[in-house]
Design a protein around this motif. Structure first.
Motif, mmCIF file in Angstrom:
data_model
loop_
_atom_site.group_PDB
_atom_site.id
_atom_site.type_symbol
_atom_site.label_atom_id
_atom_site.label_comp_id
_atom_site.label_asym_id
_atom_site.label_seq_id
_atom_site.Cartn_x
_atom_site.Cartn_y
_atom_site.Cartn_z
ATOM 1 N N GLN A 159 0.837 -1.196 0.000
ATOM 2 C CA GLN A 159 0.000 0.000 0.000
ATOM 3 C C GLN A 159 0.877 1.254 0.000
ATOM 4 O OE1 GLN A 159 -3.251 0.529 2.664
ATOM 5 N NE2 GLN A 159 -4.006 -1.589 2.463
ATOM 6 N N LEU A 160 0.588 2.147 -0.933
ATOM 7 C CA LEU A 160 1.218 3.462 -0.994
ATOM 8 C C LEU A 160 0.108 4.513 -0.899
ATOM 9 C CD1 LEU A 160 3.532 2.990 -4.132
ATOM 10 C CD2 LEU A 160 3.888 2.114 -1.827
ATOM 11 N N LYS A 161 0.472 5.688 -0.450
ATOM 12 C CA LYS A 161 -0.516 6.772 -0.376
ATOM 13 C C LYS A 161 0.090 8.018 -1.013
ATOM 14 C CE LYS A 161 -4.231 8.160 2.731
ATOM 15 N NZ LYS A 161 -4.433 9.550 2.271
ATOM 16 N N PRO A 162 0.093 8.062 -2.354
ATOM 17 C CA PRO A 162 0.729 9.187 -3.031
ATOM 18 C C PRO A 162 -0.028 10.501 -2.881
ATOM 19 C CG PRO A 162 -0.301 7.709 -4.621
ATOM 20 C CD PRO A 162 -0.382 7.028 -3.300
ATOM 21 N N ASN A 163 -1.316 10.420 -2.603
ATOM 22 C CA ASN A 163 -2.127 11.630 -2.463
ATOM 23 C C ASN A 163 -2.791 11.627 -1.090
ATOM 24 O OD1 ASN A 163 -4.161 13.651 -2.577
ATOM 25 N ND2 ASN A 163 -4.191 13.519 -4.819
ATOM 26 N N ALA A 164 -2.450 12.621 -0.300
ATOM 27 C CA ALA A 164 -2.937 12.655 1.083
ATOM 28 C C ALA A 164 -4.446 12.721 1.187
ATOM 29 C CB ALA A 164 -2.316 13.847 1.816
ATOM 30 N N ASP A 165 -5.099 13.220 0.133
ATOM 31 C CA ASP A 165 -6.547 13.405 0.187
ATOM 32 C C ASP A 165 -7.315 12.231 -0.399
ATOM 33 O OD1 ASP A 165 -6.233 15.949 1.310
ATOM 34 O OD2 ASP A 165 -5.955 16.857 -0.671
ATOM 35 N N GLU A 166 -6.631 11.188 -0.831
ATOM 36 C CA GLU A 166 -7.292 10.045 -1.443
ATOM 37 C C GLU A 166 -6.914 8.759 -0.713
ATOM 38 O OE1 GLU A 166 -6.260 9.996 -5.548
ATOM 39 O OE2 GLU A 166 -7.130 11.973 -5.962
ATOM 40 N N ARG A 167 -7.656 7.682 -0.998
ATOM 41 C CA ARG A 167 -7.354 6.395 -0.393
ATOM 42 C C ARG A 167 -6.028 5.865 -0.934
ATOM 43 N NH1 ARG A 167 -11.473 1.843 -0.648
ATOM 44 N NH2 ARG A 167 -10.073 1.100 1.000
ATOM 45 N N PRO A 168 -5.396 4.927 -0.211
ATOM 46 C CA PRO A 168 -4.135 4.362 -0.703
ATOM 47 C C PRO A 168 -4.347 3.510 -1.949
ATOM 48 C CG PRO A 168 -4.913 3.155 1.219
ATOM 49 C CD PRO A 168 -5.787 4.364 1.090
ATOM 50 N N ILE A 169 -3.259 3.239 -2.628
ATOM 51 C CA ILE A 169 -3.271 2.359 -3.797
ATOM 52 C C ILE A 169 -2.364 1.169 -3.507
ATOM 53 C CG2 ILE A 169 -3.698 4.262 -5.387
ATOM 54 C CD1 ILE A 169 -0.693 4.092 -6.167
ATOM 55 N N PHE A 170 -2.556 0.084 -4.261
ATOM 56 C CA PHE A 170 -1.628 -1.041 -4.222
ATOM 57 C C PHE A 170 -0.695 -0.911 -5.412
ATOM 58 C CE2 PHE A 170 -0.131 -5.253 -5.332
ATOM 59 C CZ PHE A 170 0.299 -5.735 -4.112
ATOM 60 N N SER A 171 0.607 -0.949 -5.146
ATOM 61 C CA SER A 171 1.570 -0.683 -6.208
ATOM 62 C C SER A 171 2.940 -1.247 -5.827
ATOM 63 C CB SER A 171 1.685 0.831 -6.416
ATOM 64 O OG SER A 171 2.800 1.160 -7.224
ATOM 65 N N PRO A 172 3.772 -1.541 -6.831
ATOM 66 C CA PRO A 172 5.175 -1.798 -6.513
ATOM 67 C C PRO A 172 5.790 -0.586 -5.817
ATOM 68 C CG PRO A 172 4.714 -2.478 -8.765
ATOM 69 C CD PRO A 172 3.497 -1.723 -8.273
#
Length: 429
Positions: A185-198
């Motif tokens: 799980q990464l959270k590139p955008n503080a205002d959005e939910r996390p994403i699953f990514s390498p």
């Protein structure tokens, strides 16, 4: 602890800049091919001396043995300091120019000596537990400056105790093993939910680790002035880290998946006896530690030169990105071990305990890419024209370490790991 006989020389030809002098004799586990029988050896020059052969020939006899025709060093280490001392003295004598038991026996030499380049090295111990500390004041200050108020970079507990966390012994690997880029799980955008990514911010951490040589009973802490007698030796450690996974997950309970995928160590354990001539004081500790952490020994650290090199894929050129020294560590290994056991925690023979990232006072001595490239704001130029802010697929990270004084060199060799692409997950199945 051992003393150095500067007149001691070996009948084996050893380069002056070799990490593996007769004053070192680090222990490892090797096999002639990846699938053949594993047994114990010591590094000497460019060769490996097979200790199981010496043992079977009656030249290396230890109380309670045999110990060396085994796939790990745990039984030998567990046998105690008397055997450690006897083994070291015996091996040094057998390899010396003044002793003919080995040097004049060509048949035995042919059976017992192997070129390091021709053998496969393995994890030297079975690791029951792995702990990682956070004991470089400069590293902790750098990270705190980046992600918190610079005037409050160190949290209040940092100068009161060696901070650490319990990692995963199951993913301690040996130099040369490839490292698959982790996903999570990464959270590139503080205002959005996390994403699953390498992981997009894969990093190394330049560390050492000590190997526990004598355990304790549950409920019985190890006193700080006795702690060094519980440590068998040291290895280099690349504590691979996924910085973007870590940033999202570490509050409130600290490192988890960002640190569990690979902790890579050098194959040779350099004993504390070999490192004894290179002892040096830790930095001044202010405030003075609480009584249980207050060491009588003033030379409680070690002068070990450390470096990190990066080599991109399809290149044979390396770039040195860090040169630092273990002596910058704020908390000593004895203090780390004592604090770890002060509540009664049981440690076991073979446990590994990482130092934490070792960063020196200048940018070229920082021990992670997070610091060297200052959170991707100052990319590092590599030979050949490429730049790096973090580690990319195909990159190889190489860490080296050695101590040197009065013409005596004791080194660790290297820990080397190549990064492979992340696995391709298909969650639609």
């Amino acid at each position: 602890m051992s003393t150095v006989d500067k007149n001691l020389t070996s009948f084996i030809d050893i380069a002056k800049d070799s990490d593996f002098s007769i004053h070192n004799l680090p222990y490892g586990i090797f096999s002639e091919t990846a699938n053949e029988q594993r047994r114990a050896g010591v590094a000497i020059g460019e060769q490996v001396l097979d200790l199981s052969i010496l043992e079977s020939e009656g030249l290396l006899s230890l109380e309670g043995g045999p110990y060396f025709d085994q796939p790990t060093l745990n039984a030998f280490i567990d046998s105690g300091r008397d055997n450690w001392t006897t083994a070291r003295k015996t091996i040094q004598t057998l390899l010396s120019t003044d002793n003919k038991d080995l040097s004049d026996n060509q048949d035995l030499i042919d059976k017992a000596l192997f070129k390091q380049a021709d053998v496969t090295m393995h994890l030297p111990v079975q690791v029951p537990g792995f702990t990682d500390f956070y004991s470089s004041k400069k590293h902790a200050t750098n990270v705190g400056t980046m992600f918190r108020d610079p005037s409050n970079a160190l949290l209040p507990n940092w100068t009161e105790m060696p901070v650490g966390y319990n990692g995963r012994a199951s993913t301690v690997i040996v130099s040369g093993d490839d490292v698959v880029r982790p996903s999570g799980q990464l959270k590139p955008n503080a205002d959005e939910r996390p994403i699953f990514s390498p992981c997009k911010r894969l990093d190394f951490e330049l560390e050492t680790a000590f190997v526990v040589g004598r355990g304790n009973n549950i409920g019985q802490p190890i006193a700080v002035d006795d702690a060094i007698e519980h440590i068998f030796g040291m290895v280099l450690l690349n504590d691979w880290s996924a910085r973007d996974i870590q940033k999202w997950e570490y509050v409130p309970l600290g490192p988890f998946n960002a640190k569990t995928f690979a902790s890579e160590v050098s194959p040779w354990i350099v004993t504390m006896d070999a490192l004894a001539p290179f002892k040096t004081p830790c930095p001044t500790q202010e405030p003075k530690p609480l009584a249980y952490l207050n060491e009588k020994e003033t030379n409680n650290s070690y002068d070990i030169n450390l470096s990190v090199e990066l080599m991109p894929e399809n290149s044979d050129e390396t770039t040195v990105v860090c040169e630092t020294n273990f002596k910058y560590m704020y908390w000593s290994m004895a203090q780390q071990l004592t604090h770890h056991t002060i509540t009664g925690c049981k440690v076991e023979v073979g446990d590994m305990m990482g130092s934490g990232t070792i960063s020196g006072p200048t940018p070229d001595s920082y021990g992670s890419m997070l610091e060297i490239a200052w959170n991707a704001t100052k990319p590092v130029s590599l030979k050949g024209g490429e730049t790096r802010s973090f580690i990319e697929d195909g990159d190889t990270v190489i860490m080296k370490g050695y101590s040197e004084k009065d013409g005596i060199r004791v080194g660790f060799g290297e820990v080397r790991g190549k990064v492979l692409p992340a696995l391709n997950f298909n969650f639609d199945k």
